[in-house]
Design a protein around this motif. Sequence first.
Motif, mmCIF file in Angstrom:
data_model
loop_
_atom_site.group_PDB
_atom_site.id
_atom_site.type_symbol
_atom_site.label_atom_id
_atom_site.label_comp_id
_atom_site.label_asym_id
_atom_site.label_seq_id
_atom_site.Cartn_x
_atom_site.Cartn_y
_atom_site.Cartn_z
ATOM 1 N N ARG A 292 0.675 -1.381 0.116
ATOM 2 C CA ARG A 292 0.062 0.036 -0.004
ATOM 3 C C ARG A 292 0.818 1.369 0.001
ATOM 4 O O ARG A 292 0.213 2.408 -0.260
ATOM 5 N N ILE A 293 2.288 1.143 0.299
ATOM 6 C CA ILE A 293 2.928 2.468 0.400
ATOM 7 C C ILE A 293 2.777 3.049 -1.006
ATOM 8 O O ILE A 293 2.908 4.466 -0.834
ATOM 9 N N THR A 294 2.885 2.667 -2.059
ATOM 10 C CA THR A 294 3.116 3.393 -2.989
ATOM 11 C C THR A 294 1.917 4.397 -3.450
ATOM 12 O O THR A 294 2.172 5.510 -3.754
ATOM 13 N N PRO A 295 0.535 3.805 -3.502
ATOM 14 C CA PRO A 295 -0.514 4.674 -3.667
ATOM 15 C C PRO A 295 -0.598 5.666 -2.566
ATOM 16 O O PRO A 295 -1.041 6.689 -2.377
ATOM 17 N N ALA A 296 -0.131 5.192 -1.236
ATOM 18 C CA ALA A 296 -0.307 6.088 -0.063
ATOM 19 C C ALA A 296 0.550 7.124 -0.172
ATOM 20 O O ALA A 296 0.316 8.323 0.328
ATOM 21 N N ILE A 297 1.912 7.132 -0.796
ATOM 22 C CA ILE A 297 2.608 8.145 -0.741
ATOM 23 C C ILE A 297 2.021 9.259 -1.729
ATOM 24 O O ILE A 297 2.103 10.337 -1.498
ATOM 25 N N ASN A 339 -5.446 20.592 -5.269
ATOM 26 C CA ASN A 339 -5.590 19.598 -4.777
ATOM 27 C C ASN A 339 -6.499 19.166 -3.700
ATOM 28 O O ASN A 339 -6.768 17.917 -3.129
ATOM 29 N N ARG A 340 -7.343 20.186 -3.609
ATOM 30 C CA ARG A 340 -8.831 19.760 -2.782
ATOM 31 C C ARG A 340 -9.832 20.282 -3.703
ATOM 32 O O ARG A 340 -11.136 20.368 -3.367
ATOM 33 N N ASP A 341 -9.863 20.070 -5.000
ATOM 34 C CA ASP A 341 -10.653 20.423 -5.820
ATOM 35 C C ASP A 341 -11.651 19.092 -5.983
ATOM 36 O O ASP A 341 -11.467 18.275 -6.500
ATOM 37 N N GLU A 342 -13.158 19.493 -5.645
ATOM 38 C CA GLU A 342 -14.012 18.479 -5.656
ATOM 39 C C GLU A 342 -14.433 17.762 -6.953
ATOM 40 O O GLU A 342 -14.693 16.791 -7.111
ATOM 41 N N ARG A 343 -13.959 18.594 -7.939
ATOM 42 C CA ARG A 343 -14.209 18.250 -9.467
ATOM 43 C C ARG A 343 -13.115 16.923 -9.537
ATOM 44 O O ARG A 343 -13.235 16.573 -10.655
ATOM 45 N N ALA A 344 -11.822 17.335 -8.997
ATOM 46 C CA ALA A 344 -10.900 16.103 -9.465
ATOM 47 C C ALA A 344 -10.762 14.913 -8.296
ATOM 48 O O ALA A 344 -10.192 14.047 -8.785
ATOM 49 N N PHE A 345 -11.174 15.191 -7.298
ATOM 50 C CA PHE A 345 -11.102 14.166 -6.024
ATOM 51 C C PHE A 345 -12.278 14.285 -5.396
ATOM 52 O O PHE A 345 -12.980 15.231 -4.887
ATOM 53 N N ASP A 346 -12.733 12.898 -5.159
ATOM 54 C CA ASP A 346 -13.778 12.472 -4.058
ATOM 55 C C ASP A 346 -13.505 12.806 -2.812
ATOM 56 O O ASP A 346 -12.296 12.492 -2.340
ATOM 57 N N ASP A 347 -14.442 13.509 -1.942
ATOM 58 C CA ASP A 347 -13.972 13.783 -0.641
ATOM 59 C C ASP A 347 -12.581 14.310 -0.215
ATOM 60 O O ASP A 347 -11.792 13.793 0.090
ATOM 61 N N PRO A 348 -12.292 15.568 -0.980
ATOM 62 C CA PRO A 348 -10.982 15.782 -1.062
ATOM 63 C C PRO A 348 -10.306 16.205 0.269
ATOM 64 O O PRO A 348 -9.181 16.207 0.441
ATOM 65 N N ASP A 349 -11.171 16.501 1.191
ATOM 66 C CA ASP A 349 -10.484 17.020 2.564
ATOM 67 C C ASP A 349 -10.181 15.559 3.483
ATOM 68 O O ASP A 349 -9.614 15.758 4.445
ATOM 69 N N VAL A 350 -10.597 14.493 3.123
ATOM 70 C CA VAL A 350 -10.320 13.489 3.641
ATOM 71 C C VAL A 350 -8.913 12.949 3.344
ATOM 72 O O VAL A 350 -8.651 12.645 1.987
ATOM 73 N N PHE A 351 -8.301 12.255 4.067
ATOM 74 C CA PHE A 351 -6.914 11.563 3.969
ATOM 75 C C PHE A 351 -7.255 10.271 3.701
ATOM 76 O O PHE A 351 -7.427 9.508 4.716
ATOM 77 N N ASP A 352 -7.013 9.727 2.472
ATOM 78 C CA ASP A 352 -7.553 8.339 2.161
ATOM 79 C C ASP A 352 -6.416 7.933 1.390
ATOM 80 O O ASP A 352 -6.177 8.050 0.149
ATOM 81 N N ILE A 353 -5.507 7.052 2.063
ATOM 82 C CA ILE A 353 -4.484 6.420 1.259
ATOM 83 C C ILE A 353 -4.662 5.289 0.196
ATOM 84 O O ILE A 353 -3.787 4.957 -0.376
ATOM 85 N N LEU A 354 -5.924 4.859 -0.035
ATOM 86 C CA LEU A 354 -6.084 4.083 -1.125
ATOM 87 C C LEU A 354 -7.028 4.527 -1.905
ATOM 88 O O LEU A 354 -7.711 3.899 -2.882
ATOM 89 N N ARG A 355 -6.894 5.993 -2.366
ATOM 90 C CA ARG A 355 -7.587 6.597 -3.287
ATOM 91 C C ARG A 355 -7.416 5.851 -4.602
ATOM 92 O O ARG A 355 -5.969 5.537 -5.209
ATOM 93 N N PRO A 356 -8.390 5.374 -5.405
ATOM 94 C CA PRO A 356 -8.105 4.649 -6.589
ATOM 95 C C PRO A 356 -7.524 5.443 -7.777
ATOM 96 O O PRO A 356 -6.588 5.099 -8.456
ATOM 97 N N THR A 357 -7.786 6.892 -7.885
ATOM 98 C CA THR A 357 -7.135 7.463 -8.809
ATOM 99 C C THR A 357 -6.652 8.863 -7.962
ATOM 100 O O THR A 357 -7.308 9.279 -7.101
ATOM 101 N N ASN A 358 -5.516 9.164 -8.233
ATOM 102 C CA ASN A 358 -4.815 10.250 -7.486
ATOM 103 C C ASN A 358 -4.097 11.275 -8.267
ATOM 104 O O ASN A 358 -2.767 11.281 -8.231
ATOM 105 N N ASN A 359 -4.696 12.127 -9.055
ATOM 106 C CA ASN A 359 -4.192 12.786 -10.094
ATOM 107 C C ASN A 359 -3.618 14.214 -9.533
ATOM 108 O O ASN A 359 -4.152 15.225 -9.909
ATOM 109 N N HIS A 360 -2.958 14.037 -8.342
ATOM 110 C CA HIS A 360 -2.750 15.464 -7.738
ATOM 111 C C HIS A 360 -1.521 16.358 -8.247
ATOM 112 O O HIS A 360 -0.798 15.880 -9.230
ATOM 113 N N LEU A 361 -1.535 17.338 -7.707
ATOM 114 C CA LEU A 361 -0.706 18.606 -8.331
ATOM 115 C C LEU A 361 0.403 18.694 -7.586
ATOM 116 O O LEU A 361 1.169 19.876 -7.665
#
Lengths: 418, 133
Positions: A292-297, A339-361
């Motif tokens: 899990r560490i790779t998506p977690a990072i 990185n908190r844009d709700e158009r790009a992330f579900d529940d952006p304020d939640v720290f979720d290490i298993l996000r299926p997609t994480n196209n962060h900036l």
Amino acid sequence: MTAQVTEIERTYDPVSVSPLAFWAGTWEQRERSFKFLRDERPVSWHPPLEGALMPPENDGVWVVTRHEHILEVSKNPQVFSSARGVMIEEVPDDINEAASSFLVMDGPRHLSLRRLVSSAFTPKQVARIHDQIRRQASAIVDGLVATKEGDFVSQVSKRLPMWTIYEMMGLPEDQRELAAHHADGMVSWADEDVAAGREPGEVLSEALVTLLQIGMEHTERRRAEPKADLWTNLIHAEVDGQRLTDDEIASFFVLLSVAGNDTTRNTISLTARALQDFPDQKALLLQDFPGRITPAIEEFVRYATPVMTFRRTATRDTVLGGQQIKEGEWVLMMYASGNRDERAFDDPDVFDILRPTNNHLAFGGGGPHYCMGNFLAKIQLTEIFDQLLHRAPTLRLGEPEYLTGNFVRAVKSMPYTL
Amino acid sequence: MGFADAAEVRKYIGGIFEAAFEDPEIGPKLRDTGIVLQFTFTEPDSVVVVDAVKATVGDSADGAAPGAVMSMAADTGNAYWQGKVNLPLAMAKSKIKVQGNVASLLKLAPLGKQLFPVYIETLRSDGRDDLIV
Ligand code: HEM
């Protein structure tokens, strides 16, 4: 869908990101303004940022808060140039030039200079020093577990990035603390505590001049005594048949010092705290650390967003998010907001290490300046959290002390007990 | 080639500021900085003091103590005012030494930039192409 182009209205947005007080506030306070801007006026016009280094030369700046527009700006360097500076407040040209190397260049020159060092940062090359980083992370946590309490930033967060970047350069160990200290100065000029009564410009100038000197001395050292390190390679490298000048190499030193130290350090501090604040996420990670560490990072860096902002300058009239941008105008990318844009992330304020997609900036929005050190940062984060989570289970962190500034999201200190 | 004597240094480098004070756009901004800046040159030895409050250019700080003193070879000064010297890099190499308030010099940076072409033009119109870097 047809894009609506709003007529140029040069009135300042009432939700202002310009005052220093905005950046002295908390992340949550800023996020409330960002959310409003993302929803209502994703590309908005603001007074020049309240800076302290020199009087602003512009009437105003564009602030870009949505994920999609930050990608658009980042991936379009012909229109959105880095060569006129990337800090969101006004910094004298001389300082930009001496401090930022290829970060503030465009086109072929940027590419050539970046290539000189980027080969040392590829996954393959970084894998070669992976073992050393692991050993170093282990030694740092040896040091931590031998104590009962202290400051987590100086005891843990700051050490691995400092060791890694200066080890790659071959900088003598007795120079590293001083260099890292001044790398901090480069991003801390707006903080009253750091300035301790000095003017912001003095803090920045002292940090920059000292780093340049350390870099120049190191160049002389390696010229006299070549070794198998990044610095020796740099001295002998040629771009278009020409060696780099000592000034150019010194400026590389400053860029790598700042980019290599402050970013990863703050990710370590902020993530250590996030894992404490979200114990379910920590448990999830511990259940299958290697898996899990790779998506977690990716989530660590999205959630922390240690680089909050960068800027571009429009090279011609253009349209962004329905706004008419004029040639020469500044475009400020708020990665912290994207990185908190709700158009790009579900529940952006939640720290979720298993996000299926994480196209962060967190490493930028793509394009030619995308973080060159991202593999290196990820390896450091993997190793330090492997050690911390497995060997310091009783670690308790207190409240972080944040730095005031509009560039890095930095934790100056954070108490711990074991 | 370089400056022949102290009088030349004052004429040209001091002249930049005399022109600046007279400029309708730059003049008021320069005065607003409120800075007293001393240049101490070597080769040839000379001193130029710019008092932004009184809008004067002289050869000693009579009265107000300078807020910052910049020391350098006159050649470096000549190149600096043509935009050919990077201040932090020159400071790192000790080509320019700054005592006092560096921050005030940074605030002058945007004005300085506007003065480079004026300086180069002055050298040119005086037939001093030998001084152009
Ligand atoms: C978690 C840690 C890090 C974060 C969040 C981070 C973030 C960033 C960001 C946002 C950019 C600008 C991207 C853009 O303009 O599109 C960047 C560029 C850069 N980063 Fe990182 N960085 C990190 C670690 C590192 C490390 C360890 C190094 C090692 C030296 C490094 C070296 C660089 C360099 C050299 C650039 C400039 C690239 C260019 O202009 O072409 N970074 N980084």
